[in-house]
Scaffold this motif. Structure first.
Motif, PDB file in Angstrom:
ATOM      1  N   ASP A 175       1.483   8.438  -3.525  1.00 26.98           N
ATOM      2  CA  ASP A 175       0.957   8.929  -4.550  1.00 26.98           C
ATOM      3  C   ASP A 175      -0.147   9.982  -4.184  1.00 26.98           C
ATOM      4  OD1 ASP A 175       2.762   7.603  -6.206  1.00 26.98           O
ATOM      5  OD2 ASP A 175       1.212   6.128  -6.905  1.00 26.98           O
ATOM      6  N   SER A 176      -0.733   9.658  -3.076  1.00 24.60           N
ATOM      7  CA  SER A 176      -2.181  10.410  -2.703  1.00 24.60           C
ATOM      8  C   SER A 176      -1.476  11.712  -2.015  1.00 24.60           C
ATOM      9  CB  SER A 176      -2.909   9.728  -1.861  1.00 24.60           C
ATOM     10  OG  SER A 176      -2.448   9.630  -0.515  1.00 24.60           O
ATOM     11  N   ARG A 213       0.738   3.702  -3.137  1.00 25.45           N
ATOM     12  CA  ARG A 213      -0.537   4.408  -3.115  1.00 25.45           C
ATOM     13  C   ARG A 213      -0.675   5.474  -2.109  1.00 25.45           C
ATOM     14  NH1 ARG A 213      -5.008   0.619  -1.331  1.00 25.45           N
ATOM     15  NH2 ARG A 213      -4.335   1.164   0.516  1.00 25.45           N
ATOM     16  N   ALA A 214      -0.183   5.295  -0.975  1.00 26.72           N
ATOM     17  CA  ALA A 214      -0.299   6.231  -0.058  1.00 26.72           C
ATOM     18  C   ALA A 214       0.816   7.546  -0.368  1.00 26.72           C
ATOM     19  CB  ALA A 214       0.204   5.833   1.263  1.00 26.72           C
ATOM     20  N   ASP A 218      -3.184   4.259   3.982  1.00 31.09           N
ATOM     21  CA  ASP A 218      -4.356   5.103   3.841  1.00 31.09           C
ATOM     22  C   ASP A 218      -3.981   5.930   2.429  1.00 31.09           C
ATOM     23  OD1 ASP A 218      -5.583   4.018   5.933  1.00 31.09           O
ATOM     24  OD2 ASP A 218      -4.656   5.596   7.221  1.00 31.09           O
ATOM     25  N   VAL A 219      -5.285   6.716   1.968  1.00 21.72           N
ATOM     26  CA  VAL A 219      -5.305   7.409   0.782  1.00 21.72           C
ATOM     27  C   VAL A 219      -5.810   8.717   1.399  1.00 21.72           C
ATOM     28  CG1 VAL A 219      -5.953   7.941  -1.247  1.00 21.72           C
ATOM     29  CG2 VAL A 219      -5.475   5.510  -0.514  1.00 21.72           C
ATOM     30  N   SER A 231       0.724  -1.221  -0.145  1.00 18.86           N
ATOM     31  CA  SER A 231       0.009   0.030  -0.127  1.00 18.86           C
ATOM     32  C   SER A 231       0.873   1.304  -0.066  1.00 18.86           C
ATOM     33  CB  SER A 231      -1.014  -0.039   1.082  1.00 18.86           C
ATOM     34  OG  SER A 231      -0.164  -0.114   2.337  1.00 18.86           O
ATOM     35  N   HIS A 272      -7.854   2.812   5.398  1.00 20.05           N
ATOM     36  CA  HIS A 272      -8.183   1.486   5.197  1.00 20.05           C
ATOM     37  C   HIS A 272      -7.824   0.628   6.211  1.00 20.05           C
ATOM     38  CE1 HIS A 272      -8.269   1.731   0.578  1.00 20.05           C
ATOM     39  NE2 HIS A 272      -7.936   3.215   0.875  1.00 20.05           N
ATOM     40  N   GLU A 313      -9.214   8.265   2.893  1.00 20.86           N
ATOM     41  CA  GLU A 313      -9.525   6.810   3.075  1.00 20.86           C
ATOM     42  C   GLU A 313      -8.685   6.261   4.125  1.00 20.86           C
ATOM     43  OE1 GLU A 313      -9.334   4.997  -0.697  1.00 20.86           O
ATOM     44  OE2 GLU A 313     -10.450   6.638  -1.763  1.00 20.86           O
TER      45      GLU A 313
END
Length: 331
Positions: free
Chosen positions: A23-24, A20-21, A93-94, A17, A209, A207
């Motif tokens: 990038d957010s 993704r974190a 998270d995001v 993950s 998660h 978000e």
């Protein structure tokens, strides 16, 4: 350019993950930030993701914290942060693209507020957990500093990866403490005990998660008993300032579990004058319908059954008891 905001993102074996974190955060509309990635003894795969990200984007600084534990990783970030504001992020998270901008604007426009969070969108990756869902619904339901002060002893009032605060808070009152307690909750209670003003934006800006590996599920420092022990430390300080009968209190709930947890309050010098219960069969407890008029005692509700706290609050309000003056919920 000197960063206005330092985003602190500790990670440990988060290869599924982490990108993704990251990038957010990089996709935020607010751009005057630094992203501090804190490697806390991760596997090579997680470290490589972080190294590559740091090479590709000048916002990112990769740091290593060898002492295990998220509190130590967070403190590593705080010591190296350059921004006027600190934002927390989890590797699971995001962040919503407008998160930093909206929180930055809020603190800039509200100089009396020290610390702001937001609502979260709950994203389960395991079989639906009704307890977690209820917690998210509860924590998303209140936003004002007054509500946060009154609800601080029920549960953590601001979900940790949403927090955004002025750096003066940790400069004055310290960062994370490492111990056998939930470090995020302890830090929030400590800041509140020093008079910090906390608020929450009424928008879902993260978000959240929920994986089976989340620390709140796997680490005993996040157990219910650890939370109650932490509450006891700071409730004593709160009681001194707000309870007109300090150190004397009455406990709502006369069951075995509640009595065990109320012992934490006694260990910190609170004097339990008696118990209140919904059953007349408890010989050493007052039946709840026989409570005196307000102004005679201070009640701490420690019942944790689902929905019980709201029913107790409603009943006491009907009896003209004032929350924060005549009673407080702690469960």
């Amino acid at each position: 350019m000197h960063p206005e905001v330092s985003v602190i993102l500790p990670f440990f074996n988060a290869e599924l993950s982490l990108q993704r974190a990251i990038d957010s955060v990089l996709q935020q509309s607010f751009t005057t930030f630094e992203l501090l990635l804190i490697n806390n003894n991760s596997t090579v795969k997680s470290e490589e993701i972080a190294k590559q990200a740091a090479q590709n984007d000048s916002h990112i600084v990769l740091l290593n914290e060898k002492t295990p534990g998220v509190a130590n990783a967070m403190n590593c970030g705080l010591k190296n942060a350059r921004g006027r504001f600190i934002s927390r992020m989890d590797a699971d998270d995001v962040a919503h693209p407008e998160k930093l901008q909206k929180q930055y604007n809020y603190l800039e426009n509200n100089p009396s507020v020290d610390f702001v969070g937001s609502e979260v969108e709950y994203v389960p990756h395991i079989e639906e957990n009704k307890g977690f869902r209820r917690f998210v619904d509860w924590v998303n339901s209140f936003h004002t500093p007054e509500e946060i002060k009154l609800k601080q002893f029920i549960e953590i009032p601001v979900i940790n990866p949403t927090i955004f605060f002025r750096r003066q808070l940790f400069e004055k009152y310290g960062g994370c403490r490492d111990g056998n307690f939930p470090e995020d909750y302890e830090m929030q209670l400590r800041y509140l005990s020093h008079g910090a003003i906390m608020a929450k934006l009424p928008e879902k800006l993260l978000e959240w998660h929920d994986y089976s590996t989340r620390l709140t599920r796997t680490d005993k420092r996040y157990s219910t008993e650890a939370f109650f022990q932490t509450k006891a430390v700071y409730f004593k300080q709160w009681s001194k300032k707000n309870n007109p009968f300090h150190p004397n209190i009455w406990i709502w709930g006369a069951g075995r579990k509640t009595r065990q947890r109320s012992a934490f309050l006694q260990e910190h010098g609170l004097n339990i004058e008696g118990y209140i219960d919904i059953k007349k069969t408890k010989p050493d407890a007052i039946f709840y319908k026989e409570l005196p008029q307000p102004g005679k005692l201070f009640i701490v509700s420690m019942v944790t059954n689902t929905g019980a706290g709201e029913k107790i609050r409603e009943f006491l309000h009907q009896r003209n008891y004032c929350e924060g003056k005549d009673f407080i919920l702690m469960g």
